[in-house]
Design an enzyme around this catalytic site. Structure first.
Site, PDB file in Angstrom:
ATOM      1  N   LYS A  52     -18.445   6.364  10.378  1.00 14.48           N
ATOM      2  CA  LYS A  52     -18.791   7.672  10.945  1.00 14.48           C
ATOM      3  C   LYS A  52     -19.141   8.655   9.821  1.00 14.48           C
ATOM      4  O   LYS A  52     -20.084   9.427   9.925  1.00 14.48           O
ATOM      5  CB  LYS A  52     -17.619   8.193  11.804  1.00 14.48           C
ATOM      6  CG  LYS A  52     -17.447   7.412  13.104  1.00 14.48           C
ATOM      7  CD  LYS A  52     -16.151   7.731  13.846  1.00 14.48           C
ATOM      8  CE  LYS A  52     -15.987   6.814  15.070  1.00 14.48           C
ATOM      9  NZ  LYS A  52     -14.753   7.015  15.814  1.00 14.48           N
ATOM     10  N   GLN A  96      -9.173   9.944  15.342  1.00 15.24           N
ATOM     11  CA  GLN A  96      -9.371   8.500  15.495  1.00 15.24           C
ATOM     12  C   GLN A  96      -8.153   7.895  16.205  1.00 15.24           C
ATOM     13  O   GLN A  96      -7.013   8.102  15.789  1.00 15.24           O
ATOM     14  CB  GLN A  96      -9.587   7.849  14.112  1.00 15.24           C
ATOM     15  CG  GLN A  96      -9.959   6.377  14.165  1.00 15.24           C
ATOM     16  CD  GLN A  96     -11.291   6.108  14.882  1.00 15.24           C
ATOM     17  OE1 GLN A  96     -12.225   6.892  14.808  1.00 15.24           O
ATOM     18  NE2 GLN A  96     -11.373   5.000  15.584  1.00 15.24           N
ATOM     19  N   ASP A 119     -15.754  13.952  20.972  1.00 14.66           N
ATOM     20  CA  ASP A 119     -15.407  12.651  21.562  1.00 14.66           C
ATOM     21  C   ASP A 119     -15.340  12.730  23.093  1.00 14.66           C
ATOM     22  O   ASP A 119     -15.236  11.704  23.763  1.00 14.66           O
ATOM     23  CB  ASP A 119     -14.037  12.195  21.040  1.00 14.66           C
ATOM     24  CG  ASP A 119     -14.135  10.998  20.098  1.00 14.66           C
ATOM     25  OD1 ASP A 119     -15.130  10.255  20.194  1.00 14.66           O
ATOM     26  OD2 ASP A 119     -13.204  10.809  19.293  1.00 14.66           O
TER      27      ASP A 119
HETATM   28  N1  GUN Z   1     -10.829   4.413  18.910  1.00 16.97           N
HETATM   29  C1  GUN Z   1     -11.585   3.460  19.507  1.00 16.97           C
HETATM   30  N2  GUN Z   1     -12.751   3.995  19.959  1.00 16.97           N
HETATM   31  C2  GUN Z   1     -12.706   5.297  19.644  1.00 16.97           C
HETATM   32  C3  GUN Z   1     -13.607   6.384  19.860  1.00 16.97           C
HETATM   33  O1  GUN Z   1     -14.686   6.267  20.437  1.00 16.97           O
HETATM   34  N3  GUN Z   1     -13.199   7.579  19.377  1.00 16.97           N
HETATM   35  C4  GUN Z   1     -12.005   7.752  18.750  1.00 16.97           C
HETATM   36  N4  GUN Z   1     -11.693   8.962  18.325  1.00 16.97           N
HETATM   37  N5  GUN Z   1     -11.150   6.780  18.548  1.00 16.97           N
HETATM   38  C5  GUN Z   1     -11.507   5.560  18.989  1.00 16.97           C
END
Ligand code: GUN
Length: 285
Positions: A52, A96, A119
């Protein structure tokens, strides 16, 4: 059978984000900013956060990662989120997941300012999605919808079976499909006879983290297969939840793993962060 090439589409979207970011900078001086909170040292989470961050660098965003030890307190994470909520250089905040067991994840997600919730996990944005209002939509299901758009796949009246009912993927995926006038079923770990449901599906969307869950005898001829799973096989290769070799023979379209939905998730994060920056620049002008 046609491959739904998420990798190429993600690159195309990233290029668009890059040029719109340049434009925003020229017109307002504003640089989109993303703050990521990473707790502990889970290798998968570290890898996702690193991808990311690299993507943010490629499109010219400012990004900062707050790395915290596994035994961090709830208060310390909450303080960081509050700081980021109040920081005008930050447009998006991403926590995350998953977080360690001592942490109240829901409380943290609710603390993120809804207008920085790139998100789409805050209940405010979840509510806007289920009511069909504009807001921030979780990146993975949003990426799947972009694939449908790119390949002109019409969802109206289609029987869609979503396998997996997580807040991150399954539930928002179902809401988006319903908003697009599909007929939607959600199957999950307690579903009796999964095959009975998938055999009826025009479109199967699966993201549960089980290698080879969807086999050829569970898929009707000509179905569309969206594989949202990411698993590490015993030989070290990345694979999805679909028995790709065999299912690919039967379906009309399929997303590969890797190179299908995965890259779309990252490009949607960029697109959501740009959207947040554009909204913030309008609000401040
Ligand atoms: N953990 C697994 N997929 C995701 C996601 O799309 N966003 C976040 N923040 N954590 C995750």
């Amino acid at each position: 059978m046609k491959i739904l090439d998420g990798k190429t589409l993600a690159k195309k979207i990233e290029d668009k984000v890059l040029s719109q970011t340049e434009l925003l900078k020229e017109e307002t001086g504003r640089v989109p900013g993303l703050a990521v909170i990473l707790v502990g040292n889970d290798p998968a989470s570290q890898a996702y956060v690193s991808m990311k961050k690299k993507a943010c660098d490629r499109v010219g965003f400012y990004s900062v990662t707050h790395e915290m030890p596994k035994n961090i307190s709830q208060d310390a994470i909450e303080n960081t989120i509050t700081m980021m909520n109040n920081n005008p250089n930050i447009d998006g905040i991403l926590i995350q997941l998953p977080l360690p067991a001592q942490i109240d994840t829901t409380k943290l997600l609710e603390l993120v300012s809804p207008n920085k919730d790139v998100d789409g996990f805050h209940p405010y944005n979840v509510g806007r999605l289920t009511t069909g209002l504009d807001g921030f939509v979780p990146c993975t299901p949003l990426g799947v919808m972009e694939i449908f758009k790119e390949y002109d796949i019409d969802l109206k009246g289609k029987n869609c079976v979503v396998v997996g009912a997580s807040n991150i993927v399954g539930k928002p995926m179902a809401a988006l499909l319903l908003n697009a006038n599909a007929t939607v079923e959600i199957c999950h770990i307690f579903t009796d006879d999964l095959k009975k449901h998938t055999l009826n599906a025009d479109i199967i969307l699966v993201g549960v983290g089980v290698i080879n869950l969807i086999k050829e005898d569970m898929v009707k001829d000509g179905a569309i297969i969206i594989d949202i799973g990411i698993n590490r096989a015993e030989n070290g290769k990345l694979v999805g939840d679909v028995d790709y070799e065999n299912v690919a023979q039967k379906c009309s379209y399929i997303t590969p793993v890797p190179g299908g939905v995965g890259p779309m998730t990252i490009s949607m994060l960029l697109s959501n962060t740009l959207k947040a920056a554009q909204l913030h620049s309008k609000a401040n002008s």
